[in-house]
Every structure is written in structure tokens, then in C-alpha cells.
Design a protein around this motif. Structure first.
Motif: not given
Length: 680
Positions: A403-416
């Protein structure tokens, strides 16, 4: 040896003409030093250094840095088995006629965080240890002079990194259970192009299994980094790699546009391949098509981009997985990015070793790792046949972190970055949103839905799933309204209980989702926690029996293919977790031979002057095509016979030229992958 002679070893002199697209390797020798006190920038390690004399004004003299070969994992060197910061430095030179070109540098992977300095200026920051990224360094470049690149790398982690620590008071909560191989771990290259260039390209191919035709969509992102608008023409050319023939598309794939300065245009071109031009891709017939796309301006070719694709359909139909319309039930293995010599660098030579061992052990379909593999593994799988589920490293991220935005942002960057690196690979048939997170919680449910949306924004052509921890199939959790399994195209779960517990969990999951295929994404036993290998072999046989009793279970992936280093609790004193079918040096254990024997997709009946070959109807099972039967005396070939296509449950008859006595019988596909060997 004098200092200037040492330093010249680190210089990449680039003398090729920059009038067309070039990719120039920066692999090879770099300077290297650990920075345990994080003082490298203070001591000027990011600044240009003198080549012809010792430079005492910049901290260490240049010749006091070690010399390493990139790609490089510092953790494989006993002197540098260290968590923290380190520096890599290299000098390179461009010719003066590259002045009007765009200069970029591409890193296939740096673990984990890095800062990149060009000629002393900070050019980029990147986080994420397993995915490629590209940096435009044009404005920092000096022409006809030496250029200096310094990369500060940090392999440490926190709760907010992906992968990272978890929330909890258990000592292992501070770790993820594989090694943090620090370094510039994969290939590095300079990209020199015109300032109007192809930034990326995606190929989507959809076969019509009834007519034999295929729709091919070529999506190209063209960027104009020049100061002027331009009229350009995009010209893709498609060639069939198997037949060597060019697809004659005429002007159907030619498109002219006007592109404004400092903008990016997305160009979509479509073409229908005739049935005579279509060769489908599968793991025994890995047919590929090469695409070369030219950009022309004023009748002059200013840029060229090359990629490839395969034509195949991988879909869910009820409780079946279908490859090109044919049901498949397959085994695989989870491979950790770990090797005593290569660390996590994953070069082409290791891809060949690991993938050949797996394929010859009937391991064909798997979420190979918690982390994205290197381009060499994708390429081997594409060219030789392996079905992959690509995953970004969400390993047991706790609900509060999901639920932490920093983690989501990092994950989505790597996902892309992962998706854009593999979206043209036919071997990649599905994407995963992570491993063993609390998918039954509201946070896990939201994470799954959001990340599925991110995948679909990038690529709608693959199946979507996640790898569930065993707790997720507990009946209590399955009854919750926020059970994230409901989003999945097919269901993956990990299971380390006894065979009876495995079967019970399969039943729980099937009762909740009777119309979805189930794949056992992890199961296995540690080699040092059993009396002998026969215990693991018996477990494998029990696993196969369970899957045979449940036709909606489409496969399993063993944990793990190889032993791997870890700092996790329960790791042996030598640093290894010995779960492997092969050991860390890739020496097969007895379990590997059991994989070869028990997981063959065919059975053989030998009669006086003929051999009957039956494709298994249970597990594993798939359509056998393009194989050859060989009669051998040791390693000497006596005779060979073409094997007709065999559907699961069907039998074909091979009439022999003469009766055989004690000949060894081998069946292999055209790529040399063995599916049956009577000597086993």
C-alpha cells in the motif's frame, strides 16, 4: 608497469563511422573500487582522471583501482563479498564525425541502485537490479577527446526497495532469500544514432488457426531529438528466419509522417501474412521472423532498428492451456540467477548450459525466477523453445508495503522495463505480479488489480497471473471476497507440504475456481533434508501421480533447478541452499535422471520389426511434432526414422528396416532436444 600504460587498458577507442545506427560494446575491462564509507564522490571518483600520470588530487591514484571485466558481480570475489557502494570507471573516445549524432548508453542491468556520471556530470539515476535502461548522454559528450564514465553502484536494500526487506521481527525478515550480487551485472553498450531514431518497437502477431493466416501489427515509437521538424518514411521488412525468405509486402508497410522537433510519434502498421507465409512457433518448432525497420528522410536512410518475433497463440480454454489450439500439460523448474563463477551476470554461455539441461530434462514451462532473466535467456528460449512466465521481484512484500506508493512506483518502473525488454519474445506467454505476497488481504487484492492494469497498458497479448503462497489456498482465505485469484487467467500456487497436503490444496482451489487451470508454481525438497535422493525421486513420482488424477492441473515447476547462495536463515555454512536438481556447478543429481525418465511425453513398445510410439494422454502431454527416432549403438547412429505428428493419447507405428536387438532408442526434435532415451 607505468601508470599511463595501465590506464590505457581501460580506454575504449571507437573509430567506426557514425553515419548509421551503431551498437558498440563497452563490455570488458573497467576500473573498480569498493566504497564502504560512501566517500567516492567526495574523493572525486566521479570526475575525469588523468591518463598519463598519477592523479593524487582525486583521492586514489587511477592505478590504485582494481581491474575487472564487465559484466561483473563483485560478490563472486572473496575480497569484495560486500553490501554497500562501489565504483566502476572507464574512458572512451568518439570520432569527431559523431558530433551530430545522438549518443546513448544502455545498461542491461545494474544491481541495485546506481548513479551514472559522464565527464564528471551526473547524467542519470536508476533503481532496479534486473532490468535494462538507456540514458541519453549526448549533452555530456566531448568529441574527439576522451570521455569519462563513472558509475556508483549500491547493492544494499531497505523495506522500500524491490526486492527488499519485509516487515516483521523474524531475523530473516531483513533479507530476501537470494544473493544481492552487486555490480554492472549485464552487458553495457553505446548506441550511436541519428537524432531521429527508433526508440522502441513492439510486434503483435495473431494467428488464425482455421485459415492459417496471421495478422501482424508493428508498433514503432520514433523520437525526434533534433531542433527541426522532419518528414520521414518508416519501412519495415519482414523475413522468415526458418525458410530464409523475405515477405513481399510491397508498399503495404510503408508509412510517411511529419514528426515535430523534440516529440515522439507512435506509428502503427499492419499486414496480413498468407497461410503459405506463416510458420507457427512452439517449443519443438521455434520458427522466428526477423524485422528490420528503416527510417528514411530525403531518400536517405538515417536509422535502422532490428528485432524479431514468433507467431503463436497461447490461451486458456476452460481448465486447459492451449498452445496453437493444442492442449499442453508441462513441467518446468525455477532457476535462480546464481552461479559460482558468473554470479548473476547470465551470459550467453550460461544460458546455453542451463536451458539445454532443463529442456533435456523435460522442463519446458516455468516462472523461471522471481526476477527478470537476461536477454540471453529470452533469446535461447525463443530460438530453441521454452515457455516463460516473466516476473518482477515482489517477493513476499507485506500488506503495508504493497500500500506504499514508493514501493508501487519502483515496482511499476521495473515492470515497464521488463515488459519492454521481452514483449517481442514468443517464449514469454504470461506475466506475474509477484511471488508469495498476501494476495487474500485487501492490500494484496488491490496490488494485483492495479499491477494487472499496468501490464495491460503495456501489453494485452499475454496471460496474467501471480505466484501465490500456500496460505492463499487455505479454505478460510479462499472464502474472502477480496481473494485475488479471481483476477488470474490461470492459477499458480506454491506448495511444500507432503503429497497428501498438496492434493488437498489442489481440491480446495479447484472447488473455488472450477473453470480455471491450476499450475503448481513451486514444489520440492532440499537435498540435504532427506536421507537420500530416492526420497526426492519418490516425491517426484507422487507429484506426477497427483497431477494425473486431476486433469485441470496443467503442470508444475520444481524448486529449484540449481543450488543458490543466500544469507537467509536456514542456509548452510557454505552459503548454499541445496534445493537443486543440479548443484551450483550444474552437476546433475540423481533427481535429474528421474526427471528425464519419468517426465518423457512418450512411451515406447518394441516389437520384432516395428516400434510403437504413444504420446501420453495424462501428464506430461502435448502434441509431438517434427521429431526423429534414432537407433544407436552407444553414441554411433545406426539408422533414423521420421516420427509423424502424434496427438496426446495417440500411437504411431515406425516400421524398421530390420529387426533390432539391443539398440539404444532415442527420440529427439530437430533442435536436438531429447524426449526419450531407452538407456535411462
Amino acid at each position: 608497469m607505468k601508470c599511463h600504460k595501465l590506464i590505457l587498458l581501460f580506454i575504449a577507442f571507437i573509430t567506426t563511422v557514425a553515419a548509421k545506427s551503431q551498437e558498440i560494446s563497452l563490455n570488458g575491462q573497467w576500473s573498480f573500487a569498493l566504497d564502504p564509507l560512501a566517500r567516492g564522490e567526495v574523493m572525486g571518483w566521479n570526475q575525469p582522471w588523468k591518463i598519463n600520470e598519477k592523479d593524487s588530487s582525486n583521492g586514489y591514484a587511477a592505478d590504485r583501482f582494481d581491474k575487472v571485466i564487465v559484466p561483473h558481480c563483485w560478490s563472486t570475489d572473496i575480497r569484495y563479498n560486500f553490501v554497500g557502494k562501489a565504483w566502476y570507471r572507464k574512458a572512451f573516445k568518439l570520432p569527431a564525425d559523431a558530433k551530430d549524432q545522438l549518443i546513448r548508453i544502455r545498461f542491461e542491468a545494474v544491481f541495485y541502485k546506481c548513479r551514472i556520471f559522464i565527464n564528471g556530470e551526473l547524467a542519470a539515476y536508476h533503481a532496479g537490479g534486473y532490468t535494462p535502461f538507456t540514458v541519453n548522454i549526448t549533452k555530456f559528450i566531448k568529441y574527439s577527446e576522451l570521455n569519462f564514465i563513472a558509475v556508483e553502484v549500491d547493492n544494499s536494500w531497505t523495506e522500500l526497495t524491490v526486492p527488499g526487506a519485509r516487515m516483521g521481527d523474524h531475523p530473516s525478515a531483513q533479507f530476501f532469500p537470494w544473493y544481492e550480487y552487486g555490480g554492472i551485472t549485464r552487458d553495457v553498450s553505446l548506441l550511436i544514432t541519428d537524432k531521429i531514431y527508433i526508440k522502441n518497437q513492439k510486434i503483435e502477431s495473431i494467428p488464425d488457426l482455421k485459415t492459417g493466416k496471421a495478422q501482424v501489427k508493428i508498433i514503432t515509437w520514433v523520437e525526434n531529438r533534433s531542433l527541426s521538424d522532419a518528414a520521414i518514411t518508416i519501412k519495415p521488412t519482414i523475413s522468415n528466419r526458418t525458410s530464409g525468405s523475405k515477405i513481399e509486402s510491397g508498399n503495404a508497410l510503408v508509412k510517411s509522417i511529419n514528426i515535430k522537433a523534440f516529440t515522439t510519434e507512435k506509428i502503427i502498421q499492419q499486414y496480413e501474412l498468407l497461410s503459405a507465409e506463416v510458420l507457427l512457433w512452439d517449443f519443438d518448432n521455434p520458427n522466428l521472423y526477423d524485422v528490420t525497420t528503416a527510417i528514411e528522410s530525403g531518400n536517405k536512410r538515417i536509422n535502422q532498428y532490428e528485432t524479431y518475433f514468433g507467431i503463436r497463440e497461447f490461451k486458456v480454454a476452460g481448465t486447459q492451456l492451449l498452445l496453437n489450439g493444442n492442449p499442453v500439460r508441462l513441467a518446468g523448474s525455477n532457476r535462480h540467477s546464481d552461479h559460482p563463477v558468473y554470479g548473476s551476470t547470465e551470459p550467453a554461455e550460461l544460458a546455453k548450459i542451463d536451458m539445454e539441461l532443463q529442456r533435456n530434462g523435460h522442463m519446458i514451462f516455468a516462472r523461471m525466477n522471481h526476477t527478470p532473466v537476461s536477454k540471453h535467456f529470452y533469446r535461447w528460449a525463443d530460438e530453441h523453445g521454452y515457455l516463460l512466465v516473466a516476473e518482477t521481484p515482489n517477493w513476499q512484500i507485506s500488506p503495508v508495503l504493497m500500500a506504499t506508493q514508493n514501493v508501487k512506483d519502483d515496482f511499476e518502473s521495473q515492470l515497464k522495463e521488463m515488459v519492454e525488454a521481452c514483449w517481442n519474445s514468443p517464449s514469454v506467454v504470461a506475466y506475474s505480479t509477484g511471488n508469495e505476497y498476501a494476495s487474500w488481504t485487501p492490500e494484496g487484492d488491490e496490488w494485483t488489480r492495479e499491477q494487472f492494469e499496468q501490464y495491460r497498458l503495456l501489453d494485452t497479448t499475454r496471460l496474467l497471473t501471480f505466484v501465490a503462497i500456500g496460505t492463499a489456498v487455505n479454505p478460510v482465505n479462499l472464502k474472502l471476497p477480496h481473494d485475488a485469484f479471481r483476477y488470474c487467467d490461470f492459477l499458480n500456487f506454491n506448495n511444500y507440504s507432503a503429497i497428501e497436503g498438496l492434493e488437498r490444496n489442489i481440491n480446495y482451489l479447484h472447488e473455488k475456481y472450477p473453470n480455471k487451470p491450476i499450475f503448481i508454481s513451486e514444489t520440492g525438497m532440499r537435498s540435504d533434508e532427506v536421507k537420500n535422493e530416492q526420497v526426492r525421486i519418490d516425491h517426484l513420482k507422487g507429484l506426477i501421480d497427483v497431477i494425473n488424477r486431476h486433469p485441470y492441473v496443467v503442470g508444475f515447476s520444481y524448486w529449484s533447478y540449481n543450488d543458490y547462495l543466500s544469507r537467509f536463515a536456514g542456509t548452510n555454512k557454505d552459503g548454499y541452499r541445496p534445493w537443486g536438481i543440479v548443484d551450483a556447478n550444474r552437476k546433475p543429481r540423481a533427481l535429474y535422471k528421474a526427471f528425464q525418465k519419468e517426465l518423457s511425453p512418450v512411451t515406447i513398445t518394441v516389437q520384432k520389426n516395428k516400434i510403437l510410439i504413444t504420446a501420453k494422454a495424462g501428464f506430461p502431454s502435448y502434441t509431438i511434432s517434427n521429431h526423429v527416432l534414432k537407433l544407436m549403438e552407444g553414441e554411433k547412429l545406426n539408422s533414423s526414422y521420421t516420427v509423424p505428428e502424434i496427438k496426446p493419447g495417440s500411437t504411431v507405428e515406425i516400421i524398421l528396416k530390420k529387426a533390432i536387438s539391443n539398440s539404444r532408442i532415442v527420440i529427439e526434435n530437430k533442435g536436438g532436444i531429447v524426449i526419450f532415451d531407452s538407456s535411462l
